[in-house]
Design an enzyme around this catalytic site. Structure first.
Site, mmCIF file in Angstrom:
data_model
loop_
_atom_site.group_PDB
_atom_site.id
_atom_site.type_symbol
_atom_site.label_atom_id
_atom_site.label_comp_id
_atom_site.label_asym_id
_atom_site.label_seq_id
_atom_site.Cartn_x
_atom_site.Cartn_y
_atom_site.Cartn_z
ATOM 1 N N THR A 15 -1.334 -0.823 5.858
ATOM 2 C CA THR A 15 -0.780 -2.174 5.944
ATOM 3 C C THR A 15 -0.371 -2.705 4.565
ATOM 4 O O THR A 15 0.723 -3.243 4.391
ATOM 5 C CB THR A 15 -1.811 -3.107 6.608
ATOM 6 O OG1 THR A 15 -2.210 -2.509 7.848
ATOM 7 C CG2 THR A 15 -1.250 -4.470 6.862
ATOM 8 N N CYS A 70 -4.716 2.056 2.575
ATOM 9 C CA CYS A 70 -4.466 1.088 3.641
ATOM 10 C C CYS A 70 -2.968 1.106 3.933
ATOM 11 O O CYS A 70 -2.148 0.785 3.048
ATOM 12 C CB CYS A 70 -4.900 -0.302 3.172
ATOM 13 S SG CYS A 70 -4.480 -1.608 4.341
ATOM 14 N N ASP A 83 -9.210 -0.530 0.771
ATOM 15 C CA ASP A 83 -8.806 -0.738 2.172
ATOM 16 C C ASP A 83 -9.393 -2.068 2.642
ATOM 17 O O ASP A 83 -10.236 -2.668 1.967
ATOM 18 C CB ASP A 83 -9.295 0.422 3.059
ATOM 19 C CG ASP A 83 -8.782 0.302 4.500
ATOM 20 O OD1 ASP A 83 -7.709 -0.282 4.712
ATOM 21 O OD2 ASP A 83 -9.477 0.774 5.423
ATOM 22 N N SER A 84 -8.993 -2.471 3.841
ATOM 23 C CA SER A 84 -9.550 -3.699 4.419
ATOM 24 C C SER A 84 -10.963 -3.459 4.952
ATOM 25 O O SER A 84 -11.775 -4.376 5.011
ATOM 26 C CB SER A 84 -8.673 -4.164 5.574
ATOM 27 O OG SER A 84 -8.576 -3.133 6.542
ATOM 28 N N GLU A 95 -13.753 0.187 13.993
ATOM 29 C CA GLU A 95 -14.826 -0.473 13.246
ATOM 30 C C GLU A 95 -16.105 -0.567 14.089
ATOM 31 O O GLU A 95 -17.196 -0.631 13.554
ATOM 32 C CB GLU A 95 -14.397 -1.887 12.817
ATOM 33 C CG GLU A 95 -13.323 -1.916 11.746
ATOM 34 C CD GLU A 95 -13.848 -1.731 10.312
ATOM 35 O OE1 GLU A 95 -14.998 -2.099 10.035
ATOM 36 O OE2 GLU A 95 -13.083 -1.188 9.483
ATOM 37 N N TYR A 130 -6.493 -6.621 8.544
ATOM 38 C CA TYR A 130 -5.290 -6.972 7.808
ATOM 39 C C TYR A 130 -4.055 -6.906 8.723
ATOM 40 O O TYR A 130 -3.095 -7.631 8.527
ATOM 41 C CB TYR A 130 -5.069 -5.958 6.674
ATOM 42 C CG TYR A 130 -5.764 -6.250 5.365
ATOM 43 C CD1 TYR A 130 -6.774 -7.206 5.261
ATOM 44 C CD2 TYR A 130 -5.402 -5.553 4.214
ATOM 45 C CE1 TYR A 130 -7.402 -7.440 4.039
ATOM 46 C CE2 TYR A 130 -6.005 -5.786 3.002
ATOM 47 C CZ TYR A 130 -7.010 -6.729 2.906
ATOM 48 O OH TYR A 130 -7.614 -6.951 1.699
ATOM 49 N N GLY A 131 -4.102 -6.004 9.677
ATOM 50 C CA GLY A 131 -2.907 -5.647 10.446
ATOM 51 C C GLY A 131 -2.287 -6.758 11.263
ATOM 52 O O GLY A 131 -1.167 -6.632 11.735
ATOM 53 N N CYS A 166 -2.237 4.274 9.922
ATOM 54 C CA CYS A 166 -3.302 3.345 9.541
ATOM 55 C C CYS A 166 -4.496 4.240 9.225
ATOM 56 O O CYS A 166 -4.784 5.176 9.984
ATOM 57 C CB CYS A 166 -3.618 2.403 10.696
ATOM 58 S SG CYS A 166 -5.129 1.442 10.462
ATOM 59 N N THR A 167 -5.179 3.963 8.137
ATOM 60 C CA THR A 167 -6.256 4.873 7.707
ATOM 61 C C THR A 167 -7.483 4.800 8.621
ATOM 62 O O THR A 167 -8.411 5.590 8.477
ATOM 63 C CB THR A 167 -6.650 4.587 6.248
ATOM 64 O OG1 THR A 167 -6.893 3.179 6.107
ATOM 65 C CG2 THR A 167 -5.555 5.024 5.303
ATOM 66 N N HIS A 168 -7.483 3.855 9.560
ATOM 67 C CA HIS A 168 -8.556 3.848 10.561
ATOM 68 C C HIS A 168 -8.302 4.893 11.662
ATOM 69 O O HIS A 168 -9.218 5.269 12.369
ATOM 70 C CB HIS A 168 -8.670 2.479 11.234
ATOM 71 C CG HIS A 168 -9.400 1.443 10.418
ATOM 72 N ND1 HIS A 168 -8.880 0.901 9.277
ATOM 73 C CD2 HIS A 168 -10.616 0.866 10.597
ATOM 74 C CE1 HIS A 168 -9.743 0.011 8.784
ATOM 75 N NE2 HIS A 168 -10.805 -0.031 9.578
#
Ligand code: DGL
Length: 254
Positions: free
Chosen positions: A71, A69, A6-7, A146, A38-39, A180-182
């Protein structure tokens, strides 16, 4: 060894879920935190980052890669451009769309990064399944995840999410893909705002779709690598309960 990419730290949730399913597999995590987020980047740049990450995993001789990820899954894996690597690569977009359609959902909202939305992959897959869809780019949610995901009880935090998701109000979705995995970090808040919608976590859908042959055995080791600051990554990940204090995080150059 299975790679997870992932980012940033969103993919850690996917790694933890993978660990539960494969307690004895060796897992190697890469967070390309130097290039986060990344997005907001164009597809050509993302392709370049992903190629560097794929080459890193190739050197580590992994047997399979989970691209945790949305994205990269949307802009690189679903782009139709060939990715020639010795290991199979599994993304999160197609399994999430397939799960929503398999559940019989007809008004599907997709929350994702701007790059994922612009790729048009979700709208194509969901329309093919004859569902109405609304894809929403949520640029402020990745930095929020984040930095502050620990403050879930904070009303201001809830209001920020509510404002970002306000275009969904008139659409009244019966399913919301957290593309989005976030975003599963916000599942509780999103569930409160849209209680009648089924929430589909793209990472969980991807793990459910992994072929059974991947359930390999090993020493149960987890190795964490980042391209940016290991200290910052560790601090955020620990605060969110995504990383154990005993784990070490290594800095790598791609
Ligand atoms: N977690 C990533 C995704 O699933 C990307 C977030 C970002 O770096 O913008 O899309």
């Amino acid at each position: 060894m299975i790679g997870v990419y992932d980012s940033g730290l969103g993919g850690l949730g996917v790694l933890r879920a993978l660990r539960k399913r494969m307690p004895r597999a060796d897992l190697l995590y890469l967070g390309d935190t130097l290039h986060l987020p990344y997005g907001e980047k164009p597809p050509g740049v993302l392709q370049n980052y992903a190629e560097q990450a794929f080459a890193f995993f190739e050197k580590q001789a992994i047997s399979a890669l989970v691209v945790a990820c949305g994205t990269v899954s949307a802009t690189v894996l679903e782009s139709g451009r060939p990715c020639a690597h010795r290991y199979p690569i599994f993304g999160v977009v197609r399994p999430a769309a397939e799960r929503a359609l398999a559940l019989g959902c007809r008004r599907i909202a997709v929350l994702a990064t701007e790059a994922t939305v612009k790729s048009g992959v979700y709208s194509r897959l969901l329309r093919q399944g004859r569902a109405e869809q609304l894809s929403l780019g949520c640029p402020s949610l990745v930095p929020l995840a984040e930095s502050r995901a620990a403050c879930r009880s904070d009303r201001r935090f809830m209001r920020e999410i509510e404002a970002e998701l306000s275009p969904l109000r008139d659409f009244s979705p019966d399913a919301i893909i957290l593309g989005c995995t976030h975003f599963p970090l916000f599942a509780e808040c999103i569930g409160e705002l849209y209680p009648s919608a089924v929430l589909i976590d793209c990472g969980a859908a991807a793990l459910d779709a992994l072929p059974a042959r991947l359930f390999e055995v090993g020493g149960g080791e987890s190795t964490y690598c980042v391209t940016g600051s290991p200290e910052l990554f560790r601090a955020s990940a620990e605060r969110m309960g995504l990383l154990d204090r005993r784990e070490t995080v290594r800095k790598v150059r791609l």
